[in-house]
Design a protein around this motif. Structure first.
Motif: not given
Length: 375
Positions: A9-10, A166, A169-171, A174
């Motif tokens: 995602l990152l 951001a 949040t993505m982490r 995931g």
């Protein structure tokens, strides 16, 4: 090697950083070219641009590889090198000229480590990078020119905050995706094994149990063992993964393994999430209630553990069909120093802010109702 969904995602952010680094290095080169006549020592500017170009290539390769993305040392090294390149402007322009308005040759390229730290360390990393670059910029421009760099500082802080939030949040997304994939895989494998076991092993064990009981004699013990193994296998097939979300855990996943030939566990189809500490204490109280059944209810007593989700509260009932007792005897046991009921059951639930009710009578078994808040 299994890929980490959080890392996947990152990846768009890391790719954007690589593109940003390359483009801003081009801007820095263009800036040196347009201001060539105003640079006091052009050779120093060329050397600085060359060093920036080499580091841009090295950092871009690192950020394109897993080791560079997962290890924050590259981001911190990027910050150190960027600070050095900013001060290297002094080889091209005297400090007095810079404070008089001459450009710092790194230009917007210096924002690279701010973004890198924001992606790798979240909000705090982004703010650390922004603060460091801002202080270096302030030391070159001078305190008297602080108002002239205010907009640059604001942009650095905003970039660090936005990208940091951001990335965090993505982490988190995931991590949740990884847990969901693991739970789905475990469920699929359990269903596959359940079909095989149900078609073969469970049927054999059930047949052994019935025939052994019917024949009698020494085969009764074999029938008992077969019954225990049948229950163990059914429990294994019905047990679901213990799902945790933050500091909350599924109570049902903790209670299902308590099932045996004498204990039935009934839980809702959905998850019942409680704070991990609350769930642990509640399970310990249930185990103590079941232990009391083994000790006092009689050798043939059966128990039922039922979980009810009441919305804001959870009710766990532990009932047996044993000999039962009277409330007076329970109180006498507490007075005599038998603390299993008063501390291991009542004490645990009371400390959680919950309530305990018990109903019992001679020959009618005992039922505990343990109620706690889900908050």
């Amino acid at each position: 090697m299994e890929r980490d969904p959080a890392d996947d995602l990152l990846q768009p952010l890391w790719r954007a950083l690589v593109v940003f680094r390359l483009i801003t290095w081009g801007f820095a080169c263009f800036g040196v070219w347009t201001r060539w006549d105003g640079i006091v020592r052009p050779s120093g500017a060329v050397l600085q641009i060359a060093i920036m170009g080499v580091w841009t290539v090295i950092s871009s390769i690192g950020y394109s590889r897993r080791w560079g993305r997962r290890n924050t040392r590259l981001a911190f090294a990027d910050l150190v090198v960027t600070v050095g390149c900013m001060y290297a402007t002094l080889f091209a322009q005297p400090l007095l000229d810079i404070r008089a308005g001459a450009s710092v040759l790194t230009s917007v390229w210096a924002a690279g480590p701010v973004i890198a730290l924001a992606i790798s360390r979240g909000r705090d990393g982004g703010l650390l990078g922004a603060a460091t670059i801002s202080l270096v910029l302030l030391s070159l421009r001078g305190v008297e020119n602080a108002s002239r760099i205010l907009s640059n500082v604001q942009l650095l802080l905003v970039a660090g905050l936005v990208v940091g939030y951001a990335a965090s949040t993505m982490r988190q997304a995931g991590a949740r995706l990884r847990d969901a994939i693991a739970a789905e895989s475990a469920t699929a494998e359990r269903l596959r094994l359940s079909r095989s076991i149900h078609d073969g092993v469970l049927q054999v064990l059930a047949q052994v149990q019935r025939r052994g009981t019917a024949i009698g004699g020494e085969t009764v013990e074999l029938a008992k063992l077969a019954a225990e193994q049948e229950v163990a296998l059914r429990t294994l097939m019905s047990t679901r993964p213990t799902v945790a979300q933050g500091d909350r855990i599924d109570l049902c996943g903790l209670l299902l393994p308590l099932a045996s030939t004498r204990v039935d566990v009934v839980v809702p189809a959905g998850q019942v999430l409680l704070p991990a500490a609350v769930a642990g204490e509640l399970v310990a109280a249930v185990k103590e209630a079941l232990s009391n059944v083994d000790k006092h209810a009689g050798p043939r007593a059966r128990s039922w553990v039922v979980v009810e989700d009441l919305g804001d509260e959870v009710l766990v009932s532990v009932r047996d069909d044993g000999k039962g007792t009277t409330p007076a005897r329970l109180e006498q046991a507490r007075a005599d120093g038998h603390l299993g009921v008063s501390q291991s059951i009542r004490g645990r639930i009371t400390d959680l802010g919950g309530s305990v009710a018990v109903r019992t009578a001679p020959g009618e078994g005992t039922e505990w109702e343990l109620k706690v808040s889900k908050a």
